[in-house]
Write a protein that holds these residues in place. Sequence first.
Motif, mmCIF file in Angstrom:
data_model
loop_
_atom_site.group_PDB
_atom_site.id
_atom_site.type_symbol
_atom_site.label_atom_id
_atom_site.label_comp_id
_atom_site.label_asym_id
_atom_site.label_seq_id
_atom_site.Cartn_x
_atom_site.Cartn_y
_atom_site.Cartn_z
ATOM 1 N N UNK A 196 0.816 -1.217 0.000
ATOM 2 C CA UNK A 196 0.000 0.000 0.000
ATOM 3 C C UNK A 196 0.849 1.266 0.000
ATOM 4 N N UNK A 197 2.181 1.125 0.216
ATOM 5 C CA UNK A 197 3.048 2.304 0.254
ATOM 6 C C UNK A 197 4.091 2.314 -0.867
ATOM 7 N N UNK A 198 3.939 1.423 -1.844
ATOM 8 C CA UNK A 198 4.885 1.407 -2.961
ATOM 9 C C UNK A 198 4.854 2.712 -3.743
ATOM 10 N N UNK A 199 3.679 3.311 -3.858
ATOM 11 C CA UNK A 199 3.566 4.578 -4.599
ATOM 12 C C UNK A 199 4.357 5.690 -3.899
ATOM 13 N N UNK A 200 4.474 5.597 -2.569
ATOM 14 C CA UNK A 200 5.272 6.579 -1.825
ATOM 15 C C UNK A 200 6.747 6.462 -2.227
ATOM 16 N N UNK A 201 7.249 5.242 -2.324
ATOM 17 C CA UNK A 201 8.643 5.031 -2.721
ATOM 18 C C UNK A 201 8.887 5.576 -4.126
ATOM 19 N N UNK A 202 7.960 5.320 -5.027
ATOM 20 C CA UNK A 202 8.101 5.801 -6.412
ATOM 21 C C UNK A 202 8.186 7.321 -6.439
ATOM 22 N N UNK A 203 7.355 7.979 -5.635
ATOM 23 C CA UNK A 203 7.349 9.438 -5.598
ATOM 24 C C UNK A 203 8.653 9.987 -5.024
ATOM 25 N N UNK A 204 9.136 9.361 -3.954
ATOM 26 C CA UNK A 204 10.389 9.817 -3.338
ATOM 27 C C UNK A 204 11.560 9.591 -4.289
ATOM 28 N N UNK A 205 11.609 8.422 -4.914
ATOM 29 C CA UNK A 205 12.715 8.092 -5.823
ATOM 30 C C UNK A 205 12.756 9.044 -7.012
ATOM 31 N N UNK A 206 11.593 9.506 -7.447
ATOM 32 C CA UNK A 206 11.551 10.426 -8.590
ATOM 33 C C UNK A 206 12.299 11.722 -8.273
ATOM 34 N N UNK A 207 12.335 12.102 -7.022
ATOM 35 C CA UNK A 207 13.012 13.334 -6.642
ATOM 36 C C UNK A 207 14.536 13.235 -6.698
ATOM 37 N N UNK A 208 15.064 12.031 -6.909
ATOM 38 C CA UNK A 208 16.523 11.848 -6.959
ATOM 39 C C UNK A 208 17.015 11.489 -8.361
ATOM 40 N N UNK A 209 16.188 11.703 -9.371
ATOM 41 C CA UNK A 209 16.586 11.363 -10.740
ATOM 42 C C UNK A 209 17.720 12.248 -11.234
ATOM 43 N N UNK A 210 17.909 13.424 -10.634
ATOM 44 C CA UNK A 210 18.947 14.337 -11.076
ATOM 45 C C UNK A 210 20.359 13.832 -10.861
ATOM 46 N N UNK A 211 20.520 12.727 -10.135
ATOM 47 C CA UNK A 211 21.862 12.192 -9.895
ATOM 48 C C UNK A 211 22.325 11.263 -11.006
ATOM 49 N N UNK A 212 21.470 11.045 -11.999
ATOM 50 C CA UNK A 212 21.882 10.256 -13.154
ATOM 51 C C UNK A 212 21.859 8.757 -12.930
ATOM 52 N N UNK A 213 21.210 8.300 -11.875
ATOM 53 C CA UNK A 213 21.132 6.871 -11.600
ATOM 54 C C UNK A 213 19.775 6.325 -12.049
ATOM 55 N N UNK A 223 14.679 2.795 -11.719
ATOM 56 C CA UNK A 223 14.309 1.486 -11.172
ATOM 57 C C UNK A 223 15.193 1.112 -9.990
ATOM 58 N N UNK A 224 16.480 1.435 -10.064
ATOM 59 C CA UNK A 224 17.390 1.120 -8.957
ATOM 60 C C UNK A 224 17.070 1.961 -7.729
ATOM 61 N N UNK A 225 16.731 3.223 -7.965
ATOM 62 C CA UNK A 225 16.358 4.093 -6.848
ATOM 63 C C UNK A 225 15.103 3.566 -6.147
ATOM 64 N N UNK A 226 14.134 3.117 -6.952
ATOM 65 C CA UNK A 226 12.898 2.559 -6.392
ATOM 66 C C UNK A 226 13.208 1.291 -5.597
ATOM 67 N N UNK A 227 14.072 0.463 -6.153
ATOM 68 C CA UNK A 227 14.421 -0.790 -5.476
ATOM 69 C C UNK A 227 15.048 -0.533 -4.114
ATOM 70 N N UNK A 228 15.967 0.425 -4.071
ATOM 71 C CA UNK A 228 16.599 0.752 -2.789
ATOM 72 C C UNK A 228 15.589 1.359 -1.827
ATOM 73 N N UNK A 229 14.700 2.206 -2.361
ATOM 74 C CA UNK A 229 13.667 2.792 -1.520
ATOM 75 C C UNK A 229 12.729 1.736 -0.941
ATOM 76 N N UNK A 230 12.460 0.680 -1.728
ATOM 77 C CA UNK A 230 11.603 -0.408 -1.241
ATOM 78 C C UNK A 230 12.248 -1.137 -0.066
ATOM 79 N N UNK A 231 13.583 -1.241 -0.103
ATOM 80 C CA UNK A 231 14.292 -1.850 1.026
ATOM 81 C C UNK A 231 14.079 -1.010 2.285
ATOM 82 N N UNK A 232 14.181 0.314 2.113
ATOM 83 C CA UNK A 232 13.935 1.208 3.239
ATOM 84 C C UNK A 232 12.512 1.095 3.750
ATOM 85 N N UNK A 233 11.549 0.938 2.831
ATOM 86 C CA UNK A 233 10.152 0.790 3.224
ATOM 87 C C UNK A 233 9.960 -0.479 4.060
ATOM 88 N N UNK A 234 10.570 -1.569 3.642
ATOM 89 C CA UNK A 234 10.438 -2.824 4.395
ATOM 90 C C UNK A 234 11.065 -2.713 5.784
#
Length: 300
Positions: free
Chosen positions: A59-76, A79-90
């Motif tokens: 129910x909180x996966x969309x939160x991770x997607x939104x947060x990860x989108x804010x870090x796209x400027x680092x050139x990474x 999908x990897x940002x979302x994956x790492x964020x999901x680890x933090x969510x768990x």
Amino acid sequence: MSQALTLAQFPVPSATGSLEAYIAAANRIPMLSEAEEQHLARRFRDEGDLDAARQLVLSHLRLVIAVARGYLGYGLPHADLIQEGNIGLMKAVKRFDPDRGVRLVSFALHWIKAEIHEYILKNWRLVKVATTKAQRKLFFNLRSMKSALAHDAQSEAGFASLSPAEVKSVARQLGVKPEEVVEMETRMNGADISLEPLTEDEDEPYAPIAYLAADSSVEPSVQLERKERDRLQDTGLAEALEKLDERSRNIVKRRWLVEDGEEAATLHELAAEYGVSAERIRQIEAKAMQKMRGVLAARM
């Protein structure tokens, strides 16, 4: 049927499809009400119900997607940002206490960002740009402030080197020294250099490996060999000198083993000291050196 029970029917978004499909699937998963969230959190905390934890995460996966989108400027990769964020969510779901009166979304933000930050710092450059807690904070705050400067100027000028006035302003706002801002900006603006040539189009491709490999004297094996040779020579030299008579030993030392800053004795000076001719001193010296070379050769 409650929304929490309906949520259990939603499959985990597949990681094998496209990123767009994953995001669409995550956004279709319904949100939980506060009461449903509390109920699921207590089931997981008190009973170890993994299905309840699964529903909290989904129910909180969309939160991770939104947060990860804010870090796209680092050139990474997103999908990897979302994956790492999901680890933090768990991790957040595992530590969440429903009795503290805080919604999971607020509690999870810290853990999601922490995992994404760690991933960025490890992968943004081959060489770490920040190692201490203070440097990490400065890294993300400085980039954020430079982005704001670029936005205010309606150009990319904010990503250029900061002016002295801007450095002082940023340092004052972040509560750090101006030189720390300059050092971190230098690290951020630095680029990785390939050790090997990227292409073979040029006849003589230039890369660090070319000049690093040219000096073999700095290789660990060569240095160890040199140290061992020096040790053997020092030990052997002492042993070779002990094989000489006192006069021969003194002549060799005075001629060849003087301390730094001292001048070696001449043949005529030693001749006067021992009351013989300079030629005789030369002969004694030659015979002593030949004997010493034999001792050193036997040790090597």
